[in-house]
Design an enzyme around this catalytic site. Structure first.
Site, PDB file in Angstrom:
ATOM      1  N   GLU A 125       0.836  -1.197   0.000  1.00 54.96           N
ATOM      2  CA  GLU A 125       0.000   0.000   0.000  1.00 54.96           C
ATOM      3  C   GLU A 125       0.871   1.248   0.000  1.00 54.96           C
ATOM      4  O   GLU A 125       2.004   1.214   0.483  1.00 54.96           O
ATOM      5  CB  GLU A 125      -0.905  -0.055   1.249  1.00 54.96           C
ATOM      6  CG  GLU A 125      -1.830   1.111   1.467  1.00 54.96           C
ATOM      7  CD  GLU A 125      -2.909   1.291   0.407  1.00 54.96           C
ATOM      8  OE1 GLU A 125      -2.530   1.495  -0.762  1.00 54.96           O
ATOM      9  OE2 GLU A 125      -4.105   1.271   0.748  1.00 54.96           O
ATOM     10  N   ASP A 126       0.352   2.336  -0.555  1.00 55.33           N
ATOM     11  CA  ASP A 126       1.124   3.584  -0.573  1.00 55.33           C
ATOM     12  C   ASP A 126       1.140   4.250   0.797  1.00 55.33           C
ATOM     13  O   ASP A 126       2.190   4.562   1.333  1.00 55.33           O
ATOM     14  CB  ASP A 126       0.577   4.553  -1.646  1.00 55.33           C
ATOM     15  CG  ASP A 126      -0.941   4.752  -1.564  1.00 55.33           C
ATOM     16  OD1 ASP A 126      -1.602   4.159  -0.692  1.00 55.33           O
ATOM     17  OD2 ASP A 126      -1.476   5.516  -2.396  1.00 55.33           O
ATOM     18  N   ASP A 186      -3.927   5.321   6.350  1.00 55.04           N
ATOM     19  CA  ASP A 186      -4.559   6.416   7.095  1.00 55.04           C
ATOM     20  C   ASP A 186      -5.487   5.803   8.132  1.00 55.04           C
ATOM     21  O   ASP A 186      -5.041   5.381   9.187  1.00 55.04           O
ATOM     22  CB  ASP A 186      -5.275   7.349   6.104  1.00 55.04           C
ATOM     23  CG  ASP A 186      -5.699   8.658   6.744  1.00 55.04           C
ATOM     24  OD1 ASP A 186      -5.469   8.841   7.945  1.00 55.04           O
ATOM     25  OD2 ASP A 186      -6.271   9.511   6.048  1.00 55.04           O
ATOM     26  N   PHE A 195      -0.762  15.910   4.280  1.00 53.82           N
ATOM     27  CA  PHE A 195      -1.295  15.300   3.063  1.00 53.82           C
ATOM     28  C   PHE A 195      -0.169  15.337   2.045  1.00 53.82           C
ATOM     29  O   PHE A 195       0.342  16.400   1.687  1.00 53.82           O
ATOM     30  CB  PHE A 195      -2.519  16.067   2.538  1.00 53.82           C
ATOM     31  CG  PHE A 195      -3.147  15.351   1.371  1.00 53.82           C
ATOM     32  CD1 PHE A 195      -4.104  14.372   1.572  1.00 53.82           C
ATOM     33  CD2 PHE A 195      -2.735  15.622   0.066  1.00 53.82           C
ATOM     34  CE1 PHE A 195      -4.654  13.679   0.493  1.00 53.82           C
ATOM     35  CE2 PHE A 195      -3.272  14.935  -1.010  1.00 53.82           C
ATOM     36  CZ  PHE A 195      -4.236  13.959  -0.793  1.00 53.82           C
ATOM     37  N   ARG A 209       1.468  12.127  -9.348  1.00 52.63           N
ATOM     38  CA  ARG A 209       1.929  10.746  -9.134  1.00 52.63           C
ATOM     39  C   ARG A 209       3.355  10.570  -9.652  1.00 52.63           C
ATOM     40  O   ARG A 209       4.096   9.704  -9.200  1.00 52.63           O
ATOM     41  CB  ARG A 209       1.010   9.748  -9.858  1.00 52.63           C
ATOM     42  CG  ARG A 209      -0.400   9.641  -9.277  1.00 52.63           C
ATOM     43  CD  ARG A 209      -1.100   8.409  -9.827  1.00 52.63           C
ATOM     44  NE  ARG A 209      -2.537   8.415  -9.602  1.00 52.63           N
ATOM     45  CZ  ARG A 209      -3.133   8.024  -8.467  1.00 52.63           C
ATOM     46  NH1 ARG A 209      -2.419   7.608  -7.464  1.00 52.63           N
ATOM     47  NH2 ARG A 209      -4.448   8.046  -8.364  1.00 52.63           N
TER      48      ARG A 209
END
Ligand code: 5GP
Ligand code: MG
Length: 183
Positions: free
Chosen positions: A95-96, A99, A145, A158
């Site tokens: 996963e990037d 959260d 963020f 990206r």
């Protein structure tokens, strides 16, 4: 050009991903793990991580989206599923960023229910908040963020080679500039 300030540089990411790859190679020796990348955000991390893994392994991708309105249940819609049977396979979900962890909690349960021998989670970034799930491997912690290295803001950024902090106010000028050129 953009004016996204660097949080983690290209070199810091390279070093971190290399270490994670070596750690996984030691932990999964003889287990032929299947890396499952969660699209789209994980695609850059997945590509670099796999080149730092020096044991036999394979890879696949899944694409999921949260059902609107029921996020608290962690229900997700599968937009692209795995192309192979995972029974008795050792799975590493890639996963990037983690959260709330609701998406990963759902995915982990789903893959366990399909008969995987084990399901672990690696995330490049982890937000410093309480999650529904603890990652087994993690690169960096952050509060902002972030964008870049696969992570987007409305599908942009990206392709940044580093991880930067996205501030919508600071970006207004840049975005207007781009629109101006395209118009
Ligand atoms: P969770 O289910 O853990 O709440 O959702 C994690 C997902 O939210 C990530 O895979 C990513 O798509 C998105 N996300 C959470 N934090 C950030 C962030 O700081 N930047 C970006 N670009 N996406 C984020
Ligand atoms: Mg994601």
């Amino acid at each position: 050009m953009n004016n996204i300030p660097i949080l983690f540089s290209k070199e810091e990411i390279e070093d971190c991903v290399h270490k994670l790859g070596k750690e996984i190679s030691r932990d999964y020796l003889g287990k032929n793990p299947l890396f499952v990348g969660v699209l789209k955000g994980s695609f850059v991390f997945m590509a670099d991580l796999l080149r730092s893994v020096d044991i036999p392994c394979s890879m696949d991708f899944m694409a999921v989206s949260s059902y609107s309105g029921v996020k608290s249940t962690g229900s997700v819609k599968i937009n692209k599923d795995l192309s192979e049977d995972i029974a008795s396979r050792h799975i590493i979900i890639v996963e990037d960023i983690l959260d709330s962890g609701l998406t990963l909690t759902y995915l982990k349960r789903l893959l366990q229910a399909r008969g995987a021998a084990s399901v672990k989670v690696i995330t490049l970034l982890e937000k410093e908040v309480d999650h529904a799930i603890k990652p087994d491997y993690c690169g960096f912690r952050c509060n902002d963020f972030v964008v870049g290295y696969g992570l987007d803001y409305n599908e942009r950024y990206r392709n940044l080679p580093y991880i930067g902090v996205f501030n919508p106010e600071a970006q207004k000028e840049t975005l207007n500039g781009v629109n101006g050129i395209l118009d």
